[in-house]
Motif scaffolding. Sequence first.
Motif, PDB file in Angstrom:
ATOM      1  N   PRO A  72       9.918  13.251 -16.134  1.00  0.00           N
ATOM      2  CA  PRO A  72       8.829  12.679 -16.768  1.00  0.00           C
ATOM      3  C   PRO A  72       7.428  13.455 -16.964  1.00  0.00           C
ATOM      4  CG  PRO A  72       9.664  11.499 -14.876  1.00  0.00           C
ATOM      5  CD  PRO A  72      10.534  12.952 -14.888  1.00  0.00           C
TER       6      PRO A  72
ATOM      7  N   ALA B  79       5.744  13.525 -20.484  1.00  0.00           N
ATOM      8  CA  ALA B  79       4.409  13.521 -20.837  1.00  0.00           C
ATOM      9  C   ALA B  79       3.506  14.532 -21.388  1.00  0.00           C
ATOM     10  CB  ALA B  79       3.694  13.108 -19.660  1.00  0.00           C
TER      11      ALA B  79
ATOM     12  N   HIS C  12       3.799   6.792 -21.210  1.00  0.00           N
ATOM     13  CA  HIS C  12       4.548   5.829 -20.616  1.00  0.00           C
ATOM     14  C   HIS C  12       3.620   4.988 -19.629  1.00  0.00           C
ATOM     15  CE1 HIS C  12       8.505   4.493 -18.433  1.00  0.00           C
ATOM     16  NE2 HIS C  12       7.821   3.432 -19.041  1.00  0.00           N
TER      17      HIS C  12
ATOM     18  N   PRO D 133       4.264   2.297 -17.143  1.00  0.00           N
ATOM     19  CA  PRO D 133       5.359   1.715 -16.845  1.00  0.00           C
ATOM     20  C   PRO D 133       5.069   0.075 -16.350  1.00  0.00           C
ATOM     21  CG  PRO D 133       4.162   3.127 -15.245  1.00  0.00           C
ATOM     22  CD  PRO D 133       3.446   3.061 -16.530  1.00  0.00           C
TER      23      PRO D 133
ATOM     24  N   GLY E 237       1.389   1.164 -13.345  1.00  0.00           N
ATOM     25  CA  GLY E 237       1.207   2.389 -12.799  1.00  0.00           C
ATOM     26  C   GLY E 237      -0.185   2.712 -12.260  1.00  0.00           C
TER      27      GLY E 237
ATOM     28  N   ARG F 158      -5.996   4.597 -20.330  1.00  0.00           N
ATOM     29  CA  ARG F 158      -5.530   5.756 -19.449  1.00  0.00           C
ATOM     30  C   ARG F 158      -4.405   6.525 -20.384  1.00  0.00           C
ATOM     31  NH1 ARG F 158      -2.957   5.354 -13.781  1.00  0.00           N
ATOM     32  NH2 ARG F 158      -1.347   4.713 -15.229  1.00  0.00           N
TER      33      ARG F 158
ATOM     34  N   SER G  23       3.502   7.282 -10.494  1.00  0.00           N
ATOM     35  CA  SER G  23       2.685   7.054 -11.623  1.00  0.00           C
ATOM     36  C   SER G  23       2.014   8.351 -11.891  1.00  0.00           C
ATOM     37  CB  SER G  23       1.492   6.086 -11.043  1.00  0.00           C
ATOM     38  OG  SER G  23       2.063   4.874 -10.693  1.00  0.00           O
TER      39      SER G  23
ATOM     40  N   ARG H  95       3.448  11.152 -12.183  1.00  0.00           N
ATOM     41  CA  ARG H  95       4.598  11.921 -12.904  1.00  0.00           C
ATOM     42  C   ARG H  95       4.394  11.641 -14.583  1.00  0.00           C
ATOM     43  NH1 ARG H  95      10.357  12.545 -10.660  1.00  0.00           N
ATOM     44  NH2 ARG H  95      10.289  14.474 -11.670  1.00  0.00           N
ATOM     45  N   VAL H  96       4.118  10.181 -14.772  1.00  0.00           N
ATOM     46  CA  VAL H  96       4.174   9.789 -16.150  1.00  0.00           C
ATOM     47  C   VAL H  96       2.769  10.201 -16.866  1.00  0.00           C
ATOM     48  CG1 VAL H  96       5.734   7.944 -15.999  1.00  0.00           C
ATOM     49  CG2 VAL H  96       3.277   7.570 -15.718  1.00  0.00           C
TER      50      VAL H  96
END
Lengths: 236, 293
Positions: free
Chosen positions: A71, A75, A81, A83, A87, A148, B176, B178-179
């Motif tokens: 991931p 990014a 993403h 999520p 997140g 964000r 969170s 990692r994304v």
Amino acid sequence: MALLEARKLYARYGESDVLHGIDLEVAQGSIVALLGANGSGKTTTLRALTGGVRTSGNVLFDDREIAGLPPEAVARLGIAHVPEGRGTLGSFTVRENLSMGAYTIKDGKRSKARYEKLVGYFPWLVDRREQPAGLLSGGEQQMLAIARALMMEPRVILLDEPSLGLAPIIVKRIFEILRTINREDGVTIVIAEQDAAAALALADTAYVLEVGRVAISGPSADLAGNEQLRKSYLGY
Amino acid sequence: MNELAQQIVSGLATGSIYASMALALVLIYRSMGVINFAQGEMAMFSTYLAWQFAQQGMPLWIAFPLTIAIAFAGAVALERVVVRPVERAAPLTVVILCLGLLITFNGLAGWIWGYTVRTFPSPFPTTPLHIGSAAFSSQDLGIIAVSLLSLGAISLFFGKTKLGLAMRAAALYPESSRVLGVRVGWMLALGWGMAAAVGALSGLMVAPVVLLEPNMMQGILVYAFAAAVLGGIDSPVGAVVGGLALGVGLNLIGAYVPVIGTDLQLTTAFGIIIVILLFRPAGLFGRRTMRRV
């Protein structure tokens, strides 16, 4: 041309397959809706596109194979993403959340300019800068998550059910902002949604998923305009 | 009055050693959920390196920073090579690995340098410092100053820099992060490096006092662990406060409660800690985790 594309994409959690060969094309500058009931594979599709789950098949971004990348690498290519669950870094302040969004941007001036632009979309962010993000309302947290993600200067942003648990008026506002960032900033958007009517009104193209397969896809106007399709696949 | 001030300063000096080691434990605990039992032995091993450099004639002002740099790099490498395969394993697996590292470093130090107790050069002057009519050990004041400076630098790093923010995010919200493009694995390795650097620093500070030998950090690790739990095992501020409080508390009990004296001061201190934890299970600064049943 497709900016993001999935070909025969399979995904599995442990022993069970969740996606059974999804084909998906996201054109540069478009908004694509992923529709379908709970458990149809919307979340997994987003995670499969961003390396959050074990997959086989191809994921192409800008004609480059990205399947199998973790991931964080996805990014860094410019795929944001948001999520499931948004997140949110709950114990971090709003400002720290936004600053983490710009983590991959090394140029501080660019991030600052980006922040100024975002404040135009979300003016309330200024007053709440020093508040822990976990104390924001659900709608504010969703907007913060979008803000964000935009701090990353993404080329495409993937959103997992941004309307979940929010009042209709908040959802409307969020969708308006999404439309604006798509039109004015040229950010491509993929949105997984349960609220089919709202998503079809926003998107150019829609895919309806059923137990891990694409049941039907096409221009969202066609889907929204065809009562029979709507009733049998979207239940409204 | 003077004696009390002297007792407090000397308590703060040992307390800042506990605080540094406790902070090292907290840094790892926050990102992995386990206590790195090898933290003390890693510090001891680093201290031997500094001793070796000094033996070769290297001046301390080069030997100490070099040692800390090696401790940092070594721990980053250790995390990437040895710890990484068990990163996602059950906590007990990681604990066993840490115990294995403890035994390895202890054995390695004995094998290389032997078990002879050695004196260790102090970077601070031996003459006491007079403030009013009280005399303070320069060594104690030096230890306090160096520890507070390093703890302050670490707190600035975590509070004010983007990398520090990312390390905190990676520890608390790995998925969170990692994304958002954070390389969580490397943040973990950096955490190991920083913990080892802080540990090495406390080893260097304490070695002139407790003398250099392969088991020198074992008692200190127990105090540090107690300090970390007292402060709240997931709180860096708590680790520092807990360390200082433990150091001062032990010293005062030993000096002013003759019934207890030095033999039972540790037992008493632990008794007090347990009572505090009965009322504040998460420690003084720890986050209370709610568990719904």
